[in-house]
Write a protein that holds these residues in place. Structure first.
Motif, PDB file in Angstrom:
ATOM      1  N   VAL A  75       0.829  -1.206   0.000  1.00  0.00           N
ATOM      2  CA  VAL A  75       0.000   0.000   0.000  1.00  0.00           C
ATOM      3  C   VAL A  75       0.862   1.253   0.000  1.00  0.00           C
ATOM      4  O   VAL A  75       1.853   1.343   0.738  1.00  0.00           O
ATOM      5  CB  VAL A  75      -0.933   0.031   1.238  1.00  0.00           C
ATOM      6  N   LEU A  85       2.217   6.462   3.751  1.00  0.00           N
ATOM      7  CA  LEU A  85       2.606   5.060   3.699  1.00  0.00           C
ATOM      8  C   LEU A  85       3.342   4.845   2.384  1.00  0.00           C
ATOM      9  O   LEU A  85       2.853   5.242   1.324  1.00  0.00           O
ATOM     10  CB  LEU A  85       1.384   4.132   3.760  1.00  0.00           C
ATOM     11  N   LYS A  88       4.144  -0.098   1.983  1.00  0.00           N
ATOM     12  CA  LYS A  88       3.826  -0.765   3.246  1.00  0.00           C
ATOM     13  C   LYS A  88       3.137  -2.100   2.953  1.00  0.00           C
ATOM     14  O   LYS A  88       2.130  -2.142   2.247  1.00  0.00           O
ATOM     15  CB  LYS A  88       2.903   0.121   4.082  1.00  0.00           C
ATOM     16  N   VAL A  90       0.828  -5.004   4.035  1.00  0.00           N
ATOM     17  CA  VAL A  90      -0.233  -5.203   5.015  1.00  0.00           C
ATOM     18  C   VAL A  90      -1.090  -6.395   4.584  1.00  0.00           C
ATOM     19  O   VAL A  90      -0.939  -6.933   3.486  1.00  0.00           O
ATOM     20  CB  VAL A  90      -1.112  -3.935   5.152  1.00  0.00           C
ATOM     21  N   VAL A  93      -6.649  -3.522   3.434  1.00  0.00           N
ATOM     22  CA  VAL A  93      -7.097  -2.160   3.718  1.00  0.00           C
ATOM     23  C   VAL A  93      -8.585  -2.076   3.422  1.00  0.00           C
ATOM     24  O   VAL A  93      -9.102  -2.798   2.558  1.00  0.00           O
ATOM     25  CB  VAL A  93      -6.335  -1.088   2.897  1.00  0.00           C
ATOM     26  N   SER A 121      -8.903   2.032   6.920  1.00  0.00           N
ATOM     27  CA  SER A 121      -8.404   1.086   7.926  1.00  0.00           C
ATOM     28  C   SER A 121      -7.293   0.243   7.314  1.00  0.00           C
ATOM     29  O   SER A 121      -7.491  -0.370   6.262  1.00  0.00           O
ATOM     30  CB  SER A 121      -9.530   0.170   8.418  1.00  0.00           C
ATOM     31  N   VAL A 122      -6.144   0.227   7.971  1.00  0.00           N
ATOM     32  CA  VAL A 122      -4.986  -0.545   7.509  1.00  0.00           C
ATOM     33  C   VAL A 122      -4.776  -1.701   8.485  1.00  0.00           C
ATOM     34  O   VAL A 122      -4.492  -1.475   9.667  1.00  0.00           O
ATOM     35  CB  VAL A 122      -3.728   0.344   7.431  1.00  0.00           C
ATOM     36  N   HIS A 123      -4.928  -2.936   7.999  1.00  0.00           N
ATOM     37  CA  HIS A 123      -4.881  -4.115   8.861  1.00  0.00           C
ATOM     38  C   HIS A 123      -3.550  -4.848   8.698  1.00  0.00           C
ATOM     39  O   HIS A 123      -3.193  -5.265   7.598  1.00  0.00           O
ATOM     40  CB  HIS A 123      -6.033  -5.063   8.505  1.00  0.00           C
ATOM     41  N   GLU A 124      -2.839  -4.994   9.804  1.00  0.00           N
ATOM     42  CA  GLU A 124      -1.588  -5.760   9.861  1.00  0.00           C
ATOM     43  C   GLU A 124      -1.720  -6.763  10.996  1.00  0.00           C
ATOM     44  O   GLU A 124      -1.513  -6.425  12.160  1.00  0.00           O
ATOM     45  CB  GLU A 124      -0.399  -4.849  10.123  1.00  0.00           C
ATOM     46  N   LYS A 130      -6.037   3.450  11.758  1.00  0.00           N
ATOM     47  CA  LYS A 130      -7.111   4.143  11.048  1.00  0.00           C
ATOM     48  C   LYS A 130      -6.722   5.585  10.759  1.00  0.00           C
ATOM     49  O   LYS A 130      -6.169   6.278  11.611  1.00  0.00           O
ATOM     50  CB  LYS A 130      -8.404   4.102  11.871  1.00  0.00           C
TER      51      LYS A 130
END
Length: 203
Positions: A75, A85, A88, A90, A93, A121-124, A130
């Motif tokens: 991303v 970012l 990135k 992840v 998203v 929302s960025v999920h890792e 957020k």
């Protein structure tokens, strides 16, 4: 000469769009010769005039679409003044598309989505970061790279809810008292953004 060259460019562009969808940057050849056919055709029609450079001539080639879906989504979140970012990796998203919340995972189909004011929302793994976006566009490429372009992106935990609610009240008052179309449009934008901010913070 200029009229002839203009007609050539328009005809070539029209021909490129007929019978097939518009190509993303990820569909361009990996080598720098992505415009070679255009240049060859140009020289046949107008040999004494240098062909114009197209945007792909300035682009760094993207990685090719992998044969298997990668485990991570790459991303980029780009603002006019910063790169929030950059490359990135992840898991997922979720972007505030104008048609509703849109989740993007590795291997997502190539898509261009207009963004409305809302939460990115960025999920890792179990961690979720957020950002509140004022709007923009998301470019989802077939090679599991997603570019998000926005005017503003602020981490949600840095926003003061009291200021947001005060701003919402002020813009609602401006909208109620607006007497011209311009004033109404400006106030409506303020109401929309502050309403989305308030919903993100209190929802």
């Amino acid at each position: 000469m200029l009229r002839q060259s203009s007609r050539f460019v328009v005809n070539r562009a029209s021909a490129a769009l007929v019978g097939r969808g518009r190509r993303f940057s990820t569909d361009l050849p990996a080598e720098t010769g992505g415009d070679s056919k255009f240049v060859d055709d140009w020289k046949k029609v107008i040999p004494n005039l240098e062909p114009p450079k197209t945007p792909s001539a300035y682009m760094k080639p993207r990685p090719q679409t992998p044969s298997t879906i990668p485990s991570k989504l790459t991303v980029n979140l780009v603002l006019p003044y910063d790169s929030a970012l950059s490359a990135k990796e992840v898991d997922m998203v979720i972007v505030p598309a104008s048609t509703g919340q849109m989740g993007v995972l590795p291997g997502h189909v190539a898509t261009i989505a207009e963004l409305k004011p809302g939460v990115l929302s960025v999920h890792e793994g179990n961690d979720v970061t957020k950002y509140f976006l004022s709007g923009g566009f998301a470019f989802v490429h077939a090679n599991s790279i997603t570019d998000i372009v926005a005017i503003e992106a602020t981490p949600l935990d840095q926003i003061d809810i009291a200021s947001v609610q005060k701003g919402l009240t002020e813009f609602q008052q401006k909208l109620n008292s607006a007497s011209t179309d311009l004033e109404k449009a400006q106030a409506q934008i303020g109401v929309d953004v502050h309403s989305a901010l308030n919903a993100a913070l209190t929802g």
